[in-house]
Design an enzyme around this catalytic site. Structure first.
Site, short mmCIF file in Angstrom:
data_model
loop_
_atom_site.label_atom_id
_atom_site.label_comp_id
_atom_site.label_asym_id
_atom_site.label_seq_id
_atom_site.Cartn_x
_atom_site.Cartn_y
_atom_site.Cartn_z
N CYS A 156 0.84 -1.21 0.00
CA CYS A 156 0.00 0.00 0.00
C CYS A 156 0.88 1.26 0.00
CB CYS A 156 -0.92 -0.04 1.21
SG CYS A 156 -2.10 1.31 1.28
N CYS A 157 1.91 1.27 0.87
CA CYS A 157 2.82 2.43 0.91
C CYS A 157 3.56 2.58 -0.41
CB CYS A 157 3.84 2.27 2.04
SG CYS A 157 3.23 2.75 3.65
N CYS A 239 -1.04 8.04 7.75
CA CYS A 239 -2.42 7.81 7.31
C CYS A 239 -3.25 7.32 8.50
CB CYS A 239 -2.44 6.75 6.23
SG CYS A 239 -1.53 7.21 4.74
N CYS A 242 -3.26 3.61 9.73
CA CYS A 242 -1.98 3.06 10.20
C CYS A 242 -1.37 3.93 11.30
CB CYS A 242 -1.00 2.96 9.04
SG CYS A 242 -1.66 2.04 7.65
N CYS A 265 7.70 3.94 5.94
CA CYS A 265 6.83 3.82 4.76
C CYS A 265 7.62 3.47 3.50
CB CYS A 265 6.05 5.11 4.54
SG CYS A 265 7.10 6.54 4.28
S1 SF4 Z 1 0.51 4.46 5.75
FE1 SF4 Z 1 -1.08 2.87 5.63
S2 SF4 Z 1 -2.76 3.71 4.41
FE2 SF4 Z 1 -0.97 5.04 4.15
S3 SF4 Z 1 -0.05 4.32 2.32
FE3 SF4 Z 1 0.99 3.25 3.97
S4 SF4 Z 1 -0.17 1.37 4.32
FE4 SF4 Z 1 -1.42 2.70 2.99
#
Ligand code: SF4
Length: 270
Positions: A156-157, A239, A242, A265
């Site tokens: 996701c990151c 975010c 998280c 991240c």
């Molecule tokens: S911090 Fe969490 S929601 Fe944001 S990009 Fe990374 S995994 Fe995705």
């Protein structure tokens, strides 16, 4: 009556001549028309190393001033509106307000974080640009059968932050980050000026040797705007899915990706 001969002007001019001091030596400014990608030559390596050493004890404003002069329009800054990032915004507004600043808008940021962007505009007249992935959060979750942060936050990151930053810095040669060495083991050896292998950029970290105490003292003294969530136990804010508030005695980044081994991240790891 004898009229005295006019005195030649040339004799008087030296009395009136302005003495202009020689210009201060300035670091070379790279024109914006330089190649898109910066190549790490031996010469650049040596310059990075000597400037990092020279600036190790310098005030962050001096570091930012040097970077802005050295890289001109090729210098940029990314911020997630953390306290350190807000300090750099405050300083850039003074020493190099033309520096483009952007935020990686993952689609999962807290509303308090987004409101801070508006506060930056009001207070400093700086418009922080949003950089986003090609897909909206809804499309992204649909494509992956649900929220990816629950099962694979690294992925996701990568999609919502790292790849977006890669695109955001195309054509740039240097970026400023607001990391501190004492935030985590991964950041402990961050130089003031270094080479960012991941993004092929010169990376400056003007607050690398600052402490958390020094950061908050500066914010208080200069009334720098900050995210109100910090007053509710959120020591490090990313975010919303998280990030959680931390308890007494917990590490300041313990609230990030809680329950996962993940600590970064991916923007500040090589
Ligand atoms: S911090 Fe969490 S929601 Fe944001 S990009 Fe990374 S995994 Fe995705």
């Amino acid at each position: 009556m004898l009229i005295p001969p006019a005195r030649p002007l040339g004799r008087e001019l030296p009395m009136l001549r302005l003495v202009v001091p020689p210009p201060e030596p300035q670091p070379a400014v790279l024109p914006a028309s330089l190649p898109e990608k910066l190549i790490l030559t031996d010469e650049l390596k040596a310059e990075i190393s000597s400037e990092s050493e020279r600036l190790e004890q310098a005030e962050p404003q001096e570091i930012l001033r040097w970077t802005a002069q050295r890289f001109g329009a090729k210098f940029t800054m990314a911020t997630a509106f953390g306290p350190e990032g807000m300090i750099l915004v405050h300083m850039l507004a003074e020493v190099a307000p033309q520096t483009p600043i952007f935020n990686l808008d993952t689609g999962y940021q807290f509303k308090e974080t987004l409101e801070l962007r508006e506060e930056v505009k009001r207070r400093y007249g700086i418009e922080v640009e949003y950089k986003r992935a090609a897909t909206s959060v809804e499309e992204y979750e649909q494509q992956h059968g649900g929220p990816v942060y629950r099962t694979n936050p690294d992925q996701c990151c990568l999609h919502r932050k790292v790849q977006v930053l890669e695109q955001a810095v195309v054509g740039k040669h240097a970026w400023a980050s607001a990391i501190r060495r004492d935030q985590s083991p991964d950041r402990a050896s961050a130089p003031i000026v270094g080479w960012d292998k991941k993004f092929s950029l010169v990376k400056v970290s003007p607050l690398a040797n600052w402490t958390k105490q020094k950061v908050w003292a500066f914010i208080t003294k200069h009334n720098v705007p900050y995210n109100p969530l910090h007053d509710q136990g959120y020591t490090s804010i990313g975010c919303w899915p998280c990030t959680r508030a931390v308890g007494l005695g917990e590490d300041e980044r313990a609230g990030r990706w809680s329950g996962f081994a993940k600590k970064e991240c991916g923007l500040h790891t090589s």
